[in-house]
Design an enzyme around this catalytic site. Sequence first.
Site, PDB file in Angstrom:
ATOM      1  N   GLU A 110       0.834  -1.211   0.000  1.00  0.00           N
ATOM      2  CA  GLU A 110       0.000   0.000   0.000  1.00  0.00           C
ATOM      3  C   GLU A 110       0.866   1.257   0.000  1.00  0.00           C
ATOM      4  OE1 GLU A 110      -3.034  -0.202  -0.582  1.00  0.00           O
ATOM      5  OE2 GLU A 110      -3.808  -2.079   0.216  1.00  0.00           O
ATOM      6  N   ARG A 146       0.611   3.759  -3.251  1.00  0.00           N
ATOM      7  CA  ARG A 146      -0.020   5.064  -2.995  1.00  0.00           C
ATOM      8  C   ARG A 146       1.023   6.158  -2.809  1.00  0.00           C
ATOM      9  NH1 ARG A 146      -5.725   3.497  -0.424  1.00  0.00           N
ATOM     10  NH2 ARG A 146      -5.490   1.289  -0.735  1.00  0.00           N
ATOM     11  N   ASP A 148      -4.083 -10.167  -8.370  1.00  0.00           N
ATOM     12  CA  ASP A 148      -4.276  -9.199  -9.458  1.00  0.00           C
ATOM     13  C   ASP A 148      -3.060  -8.438 -10.003  1.00  0.00           C
ATOM     14  OD1 ASP A 148      -4.216  -7.828  -7.029  1.00  0.00           O
ATOM     15  OD2 ASP A 148      -6.190  -6.930  -7.211  1.00  0.00           O
ATOM     16  N   GLU A 174     -11.681  -0.366 -10.648  1.00  0.00           N
ATOM     17  CA  GLU A 174     -11.188  -1.278 -11.689  1.00  0.00           C
ATOM     18  C   GLU A 174     -12.002  -1.246 -12.975  1.00  0.00           C
ATOM     19  OE1 GLU A 174     -11.491  -2.036  -8.481  1.00  0.00           O
ATOM     20  OE2 GLU A 174      -9.359  -2.156  -7.971  1.00  0.00           O
ATOM     21  N   THR A 215      -0.526   0.720 -10.362  1.00  0.00           N
ATOM     22  CA  THR A 215      -1.811   0.082 -10.047  1.00  0.00           C
ATOM     23  C   THR A 215      -2.727   0.996  -9.235  1.00  0.00           C
ATOM     24  OG1 THR A 215      -2.826  -1.997  -9.332  1.00  0.00           O
ATOM     25  CG2 THR A 215      -1.126  -1.073  -7.895  1.00  0.00           C
TER      26      THR A 215
HETATM   27  C1  DMJ Z   1      -6.158   0.140  -5.140  1.00  0.00           C
HETATM   28  O1  DMJ Z   1      -5.395   0.408  -4.030  1.00  0.00           O
HETATM   29  C2  DMJ Z   1      -5.336  -0.449  -6.255  1.00  0.00           C
HETATM   30  O2  DMJ Z   1      -6.016  -0.341  -7.448  1.00  0.00           O
HETATM   31  C3  DMJ Z   1      -4.978  -1.886  -6.007  1.00  0.00           C
HETATM   32  O3  DMJ Z   1      -4.322  -2.450  -7.107  1.00  0.00           O
HETATM   33  C4  DMJ Z   1      -6.221  -2.691  -5.732  1.00  0.00           C
HETATM   34  N1  DMJ Z   1      -7.040  -2.120  -4.726  1.00  0.00           N
HETATM   35  C5  DMJ Z   1      -7.324  -0.707  -4.740  1.00  0.00           C
HETATM   36  C6  DMJ Z   1      -8.555  -0.306  -5.514  1.00  0.00           C
HETATM   37  O4  DMJ Z   1      -9.571  -1.176  -5.535  1.00  0.00           O
END
Ligand code: DMJ
Length: 599
Positions: free
Chosen positions: A202, A206, A351, A484, A568
Amino acid sequence: MARSRSISGSGVWKYLNPAYYLRRPRRLALLFFLFVSVSMVVWDRMNLAREHEVEVIKLTEEVLRLEQMLEELRGVGDGKTLMTHKDVPEDPVDIERRQKVKEAMIHAWSSYEKYAWGKDELQFPYDCKSASTVVEIIFFFLSYCQPRTKDGTDSFGGLGATMIDSLDTLYIMGLDEQFQKARAWVATSLDFDKDYDASMFETTIRVVGGLLSTYDLSGDKIFLEKAKDIADRLLPAWNTPTGIPYNIINLRSGSAHNPSWAAGVSPKSFHLDPCLDWNQGDSILADSGTEQLEFIALSQRTGDPKYQQKVEKVITELNKNFPADGLLPIYINPDNANPSYSTITFGAMGDSFYEYLLKVWVQGNKTSEVKLYREMWEKSMKGLLSLIKKSTPSSFTYIQEKNGNSYNDKMDELACFAPGMLALGASGYGPDEEKRFLTLAEELAWTCYNFYQSTPTKLAGENYYFSAGQDMSVGTSWNILRPETVESLFYLWRLTGNKTYQEWGWNIFQAFEKNSRIESGYVGLKDVNTGAKDNKMQSFFLAETLKYLYLLFSPSSVISLDEWVFNTEAHPLKIVARNNDQRKPTITLRQRRFGGEIK
Ligand code: DMJ
């Protein structure tokens, strides 16, 4: 004695003695009446103050909106209206929709600014006005449910997650005033020296991603310095026997470990007895394979190879026993790099490992140096094909999950990033395969869109089950403002030019506006069937959901996919040559006056 009688029994003091009122019931009733009336007046004033606050926010937002419109109109007058890459003037519907999304960002941001400044995420108290039962009303009078100041929560250790996640969105939307204020906070108040066990996944996607992206967009060194500071604190997580990182690290001490609940069965024991030998504290696949873009980018921008080396070692290690179908279970033993017996999924915990295999190849200019990533990704896509199934009766295409040899007809909304990934990766194949994967991407996007359309609120639940004859049904029914599906719609729109994807995105945006917008920001839903609200504005709503929606209605030249790769968390990183002088980012954005959007 006489003195004490005179204190409690005469003068003003007697009014404080309960016995005085017990002997005079009419006065008691009067006092009670006065108490209730004063409480009502106070409650009414507080409500009024709150309503005024909301009005002020609305007016501020309106002023900002009008300022932005003026800005755009000036642009039109100067012949500076955004043009598509074919130099065709933009569709006015796109301009209007983009403006609406921008207004949503202003609303979300000003709420964060007002109520949770500097905190990780804005979290709301539940609204007392909904108190309808006698018990709730009694609780209200006991001040359980009184209006409280809206507040934030430090879900990521107090790193200002929403602030950092929002920086590039503010920049791209041309919200200069807000951006400058956030920049000042980063420069003066952002402090990573915290005795906090952070999630390295995270924190990377982020914080490192958000800061690097903002550096790439603005060229402002403060963001690079901060990105380096936090990345240095995360680095010890990779000091394991195999280099596959521990997923939790203390930001001050550097001591790292895995979450104790992340436990698969070791492959050796599984064949003897699946109940034996749990690997307590495995590393999670997605958490360990989703730092490559950010750390490679950091090496490129600082000229220091140590970040890149750590994250690339993870991939070479996983490649040693990479299965032919390229599918890895979600738990990996960091001591020997063996996958533990656990779920295979394109949803939670799997994922973004697959997403990053493709995107590192894109980030590396698709050269021979990054060939391994493409090869591994193509293997995984073969595996993905083996998980594809169609529902009955409506033939929705979905991605199954797998456990050992058994398949589960379940798909997370999180897996709805896959259509976008497939569309992005399709062009690297020959013509037949390209067509096949693009078609698959479009079919999956239709399914994901129907995750939204099939509920009463038109917002998707967290996951779906497919049973014969019944198409899809919601499993976990919350919606936490995830991005997503709109992410995939953005890629499909950019890569196919089919306006249907814009329409779908617009419908989803409207459902968020209808169900999730409250007077002080946005919240998720506890249940997409009833529309009951939760109380949190997730940072990725500002980083991803609103950014992808905004880009869905912007010309392709705005953060062009030829020049940028999104991490992501939707933070765009500039694609630079892998082997040139890596000390400076090669920003080629046209110079622009801040206050307008990127062109
Ligand atoms: C986000 O923090 C990112 O997209 C991560 O890859 C998956 N979860 C959340 C959003 O759903």
